[in-house]
Design a protein around this motif. Structure first.
Motif, PDB file in Angstrom:
ATOM      1  N   GLU A 193       6.955  60.720  91.686  1.00 23.54           N
ATOM      2  CA  GLU A 193       6.666  59.279  91.616  1.00 23.54           C
ATOM      3  C   GLU A 193       7.047  58.706  90.250  1.00 23.54           C
ATOM      4  O   GLU A 193       6.295  57.946  89.638  1.00 23.54           O
ATOM      5  N   THR A 196       8.228  53.663  90.765  1.00 22.13           N
ATOM      6  CA  THR A 196       7.179  52.885  91.427  1.00 22.13           C
ATOM      7  C   THR A 196       7.799  51.597  91.934  1.00 22.13           C
ATOM      8  O   THR A 196       8.347  50.816  91.161  1.00 22.13           O
ATOM      9  N   PHE A 197       7.717  51.391  93.239  1.00 20.43           N
ATOM     10  CA  PHE A 197       8.313  50.216  93.877  1.00 20.43           C
ATOM     11  C   PHE A 197       7.244  49.147  94.065  1.00 20.43           C
ATOM     12  O   PHE A 197       6.108  49.460  94.426  1.00 20.43           O
ATOM     13  N   HIS A 199       6.326  44.487  93.557  1.00 22.76           N
ATOM     14  CA  HIS A 199       6.743  43.194  93.031  1.00 22.76           C
ATOM     15  C   HIS A 199       6.945  43.316  91.533  1.00 22.76           C
ATOM     16  O   HIS A 199       6.129  43.932  90.842  1.00 22.76           O
ATOM     17  N   ASP A 202       3.992  42.621  89.355  1.00 20.05           N
ATOM     18  CA  ASP A 202       2.953  43.653  89.370  1.00 20.05           C
ATOM     19  C   ASP A 202       3.376  44.862  88.551  1.00 20.05           C
ATOM     20  O   ASP A 202       2.562  45.500  87.877  1.00 20.05           O
ATOM     21  N   LYS A 205       2.674  44.482  85.003  1.00 14.34           N
ATOM     22  CA  LYS A 205       1.246  44.694  84.762  1.00 14.34           C
ATOM     23  C   LYS A 205       0.942  46.192  84.701  1.00 14.34           C
ATOM     24  O   LYS A 205       0.272  46.668  83.790  1.00 14.34           O
ATOM     25  N   ILE A 206       1.454  46.928  85.703  1.00 13.43           N
ATOM     26  CA  ILE A 206       1.213  48.366  85.771  1.00 13.43           C
ATOM     27  C   ILE A 206       1.778  49.056  84.528  1.00 13.43           C
ATOM     28  O   ILE A 206       1.127  49.901  83.916  1.00 13.43           O
ATOM     29  N   GLU A 209      -0.303  48.432  81.528  1.00 12.45           N
ATOM     30  CA  GLU A 209      -1.575  49.135  81.670  1.00 12.45           C
ATOM     31  C   GLU A 209      -1.402  50.628  81.333  1.00 12.45           C
ATOM     32  O   GLU A 209      -2.245  51.220  80.669  1.00 12.45           O
ATOM     33  N   ARG A 210      -0.279  51.215  81.775  1.00 15.95           N
ATOM     34  CA  ARG A 210      -0.035  52.628  81.447  1.00 15.95           C
ATOM     35  C   ARG A 210       0.090  52.819  79.942  1.00 15.95           C
ATOM     36  O   ARG A 210      -0.407  53.791  79.385  1.00 15.95           O
TER      37      ARG A 210
ATOM     38  N   LEU B 105       1.699  47.681 100.144  1.00 11.10           N
ATOM     39  CA  LEU B 105       1.858  46.752  99.024  1.00 11.10           C
ATOM     40  C   LEU B 105       1.013  45.499  99.230  1.00 11.10           C
ATOM     41  O   LEU B 105       0.469  44.938  98.291  1.00 11.10           O
ATOM     42  N   LYS B 108      -2.712  46.279  98.529  1.00 11.09           N
ATOM     43  CA  LYS B 108      -3.022  46.727  97.182  1.00 11.09           C
ATOM     44  C   LYS B 108      -3.940  45.729  96.476  1.00 11.09           C
ATOM     45  O   LYS B 108      -3.673  44.530  96.475  1.00 11.09           O
ATOM     46  N   LYS B 110      -4.783  43.998  93.467  1.00 12.57           N
ATOM     47  CA  LYS B 110      -4.010  43.802  92.249  1.00 12.57           C
ATOM     48  C   LYS B 110      -4.873  43.596  91.004  1.00 12.57           C
ATOM     49  O   LYS B 110      -4.358  43.411  89.923  1.00 12.57           O
ATOM     50  N   ASN B 111      -6.173  43.597  91.176  1.00 14.74           N
ATOM     51  CA  ASN B 111      -7.014  43.313  90.021  1.00 14.74           C
ATOM     52  C   ASN B 111      -7.763  44.519  89.495  1.00 14.74           C
ATOM     53  O   ASN B 111      -8.519  44.426  88.548  1.00 14.74           O
ATOM     54  N   TYR B 113      -7.972  48.792  88.374  1.00 14.84           N
ATOM     55  CA  TYR B 113      -7.259  49.904  87.774  1.00 14.84           C
ATOM     56  C   TYR B 113      -6.479  50.677  88.841  1.00 14.84           C
ATOM     57  O   TYR B 113      -5.373  51.151  88.599  1.00 14.84           O
ATOM     58  N   MET B 115      -4.752  49.842  91.178  1.00 13.48           N
ATOM     59  CA  MET B 115      -3.486  49.252  91.586  1.00 13.48           C
ATOM     60  C   MET B 115      -2.353  50.248  91.356  1.00 13.48           C
ATOM     61  O   MET B 115      -1.355  50.258  92.056  1.00 13.48           O
ATOM     62  N   ASP B 116      -2.523  51.112  90.368  1.00 14.61           N
ATOM     63  CA  ASP B 116      -1.477  52.076  89.992  1.00 14.61           C
ATOM     64  C   ASP B 116      -1.793  53.464  90.539  1.00 14.61           C
ATOM     65  O   ASP B 116      -1.430  54.467  89.952  1.00 14.61           O
ATOM     66  N   LYS B 117      -2.499  53.529  91.660  1.00 17.12           N
ATOM     67  CA  LYS B 117      -2.867  54.834  92.232  1.00 17.12           C
ATOM     68  C   LYS B 117      -1.637  55.541  92.787  1.00 17.12           C
ATOM     69  O   LYS B 117      -0.825  54.947  93.492  1.00 17.12           O
TER      70      LYS B 117
END
Lengths: 304, 174
Positions: A193, A196-197, A199, A202, A205-206, A209-210, B105, B108, B110-111, B113, B115-117
């Protein structure tokens, strides 16, 4: 043409070009991508260099058989770039970082404002609302302008085709997957992985966050968030980007901004110059006419 | 009054027993798990759960805090400081194999943590490979995944290797 008409025409043309066309030119350069545009976040810290993405791309796009098996690691001995036979390639970079080499997948980054699209004079390229940069090979005339324009050296060229060579590149699996809401083949096959696919909004944001969560693991930057106006494919890395083959000198302006002002003058040149020089020519030739007339008469006299 | 209190205590004890984590009930821990979601290309992998339990001892090493151990990860603590064990401990209980489908998707959150699972495949590989590369376990693709015929065709290898590459190999064999 009367002098008054000529001046009038010049005024009209000038007004038309300054008011009409450049306004469209100023509009370009501020486009931040379609709100529903998709993208892929590539996390280089996860990649183990298995080359599954290359194999999946090959099968999905029905590309010709490779020169080497897709489980052969010896291809990493040289740095490769996408070609007509491989829309995506993985390169290996030995870095000073402990924890082994870093692998980097390369494919079309699907820019928000694609330079290839800008450079294409037959309009073969399209940026779809899903975020893919696709092209119509039936329209492509094989001029290779897009290959020069692309800041990432992505488009390949079918040099093998003698009669109808066209440009070939990653299309985000648009025809077979993306337009149906499915992720591209490389994303689906990736075991780690790395890809990551989602929007694009998003994914940003991800990505942030990482970085926030494990700041020691990442360089505090998402490559593609701002570069050349933003790209659909985004990269996270644990080592400085310039050490793993990224061009960090591109800046954040879309490529079109470099040529926008120049291109804005083209309609003006096309509209004003013909009128202007026709005017000059007419003015000049009217004078000439008189002199020529005299010469003519003189010559005639001489003959007699 | 006492009778009511005893009933209440009894009730709580019963509730605690019912909701006790399945993993802590020795009988329900599988000794081996068949990983077969990539069966189109690969032979299925038989994961020796028992051997890994003996090797690692701490369930939370792989199962986060879901097994009832204390929440230690700084990122989990933010919300799960007081979360107990969950009823779901298996990887596929949380990590979906449909990570990027349109439906996934859309659903998901979006708010948060999560969200990135990670998807199931990503969770397995990152968990296994992360530990294996540190502890000297197998890390090559085909160390765990034997390719089927279809897999060989997919990777253009083995019986389906490009003739040029085969020639090279023969050449280097001399």
């Amino acid at each position: 043409m009367k002098r008054r008409d000529f001046l009038k025409a010049c005024m009209l043309c000038g007004a038309a070009t300054t008011l009409g066309v450049p306004r469209k030119g100023w509009g370009a350069g501020s486009f931040e991508g379609y709100p529903e545009g998709m993208g892929v976040l590539v996390d280089l810290t996860r990649c183990v260099g298995c080359r599954s993405c290359e194999a999946a791309c090959n099968k999905e796009q029905q590309l010709p058989a490779p020169d080497m098996p897709f489980d052969d690691q010896s291809v990493f001995e040289e740095k490769r770039r996408p070609t007509e036979k491989a829309y995506t390639v993985v390169n290996r970079y030995e870095t000073k970082q402990e924890g082994g080499p870093v692998y980097r997948k390369i494919q079309c980054n699907h820019c928000n404002e694609p330079a290839c699209l800008t450079s294409c004079f037959v309009n073969a390229y399209t940026k779809t609302k899903e975020g893919a940069v696709i092209y119509n090979p039936k329209i492509c005339v094989g001029c290779r302008n897009c290959m020069i324009a692309c800041p990432f050296n992505v488009p390949g060229y079918s040099y093998s085709s003698a009669f109808n060579p066209v440009v070939k590149k990653c299309i985000f699996c648009y025809d077979t997957r993306l337009k149906n809401g499915r992720p591209p083949a490389c994303v689906e096959i990736c075991p780690q992985e790395v890809l990551t696919f989602g929007h694009r909004q998003d994914l940003l944001k991800i990505g942030h966050e990482r970085i926030r969560e494990t700041p020691d693991k990442y360089v505090d930057h998402i490559y593609g968030e701002k570069e050349v106006g933003g790209t659909g494919w985004l990269y996270l890395s644990g080592v400085p980007f310039d050490q793993v083959g990224f061009d960090t000198t591109l800046g954040n302006e879309p490529i079109i901004s470099n040529v926008k002002e120049f291109l804005g003058t083209v309609p003006m040149v096309l509209a004003i110059w013909p009128a202007l020089f026709t005017g000059f020519h007419l003015l000049a030739s009217r004078k000439d006419h008189g002199e020529q007339g005299h010469d003519h008469e003189k010559k005639e006299e001489g003959k007699q | 009054m006492y009778a009511v209190r005893n009933w209440l205590i009894g009730g709580f004890v019963m509730l605690a027993l019912i909701t006790a984590p399945t993993a802590s009930r020795a009988g329900n821990v599988p000794d081996s798990i068949n990983l077969d979601s990539l069966e189109q290309l690969y032979e299925k992998v038989t994961f020796n759960h028992a051997a890994h339990i003996r090797l690692v001892l701490d369930c939370a090493e792989c199962h986060h805090h879901t097994t009832g151990t204390l929440v230690e990860d700084a990122n989990c603590v933010r919300c799960h400081k007081n979360s107990g064990a969950t009823t779901v401990v298996s990887c596929k209980g949380c990590h979906s194999d449909q990570t990027f489908s349109a439906a996934a998707l859309r659903e998901k959150d979006k708010n948060t943590y999560h969200m990135d699972k990670l998807g199931l495949k990503g969770a397995y590989h990152q968990n296994c490979m992360g530990c294996h590369s540190k502890s000297g376990g197998p890390t090559g693709c085909q160390d765990c995944h034997a390719l089927k015929k279809a897999g060989q065709a997919f990777y253009n290898t083995g019986a389906y290797a490009p003739p040029q590459a085969k020639g090279n190999k023969k050449h280097s064999g001399h």
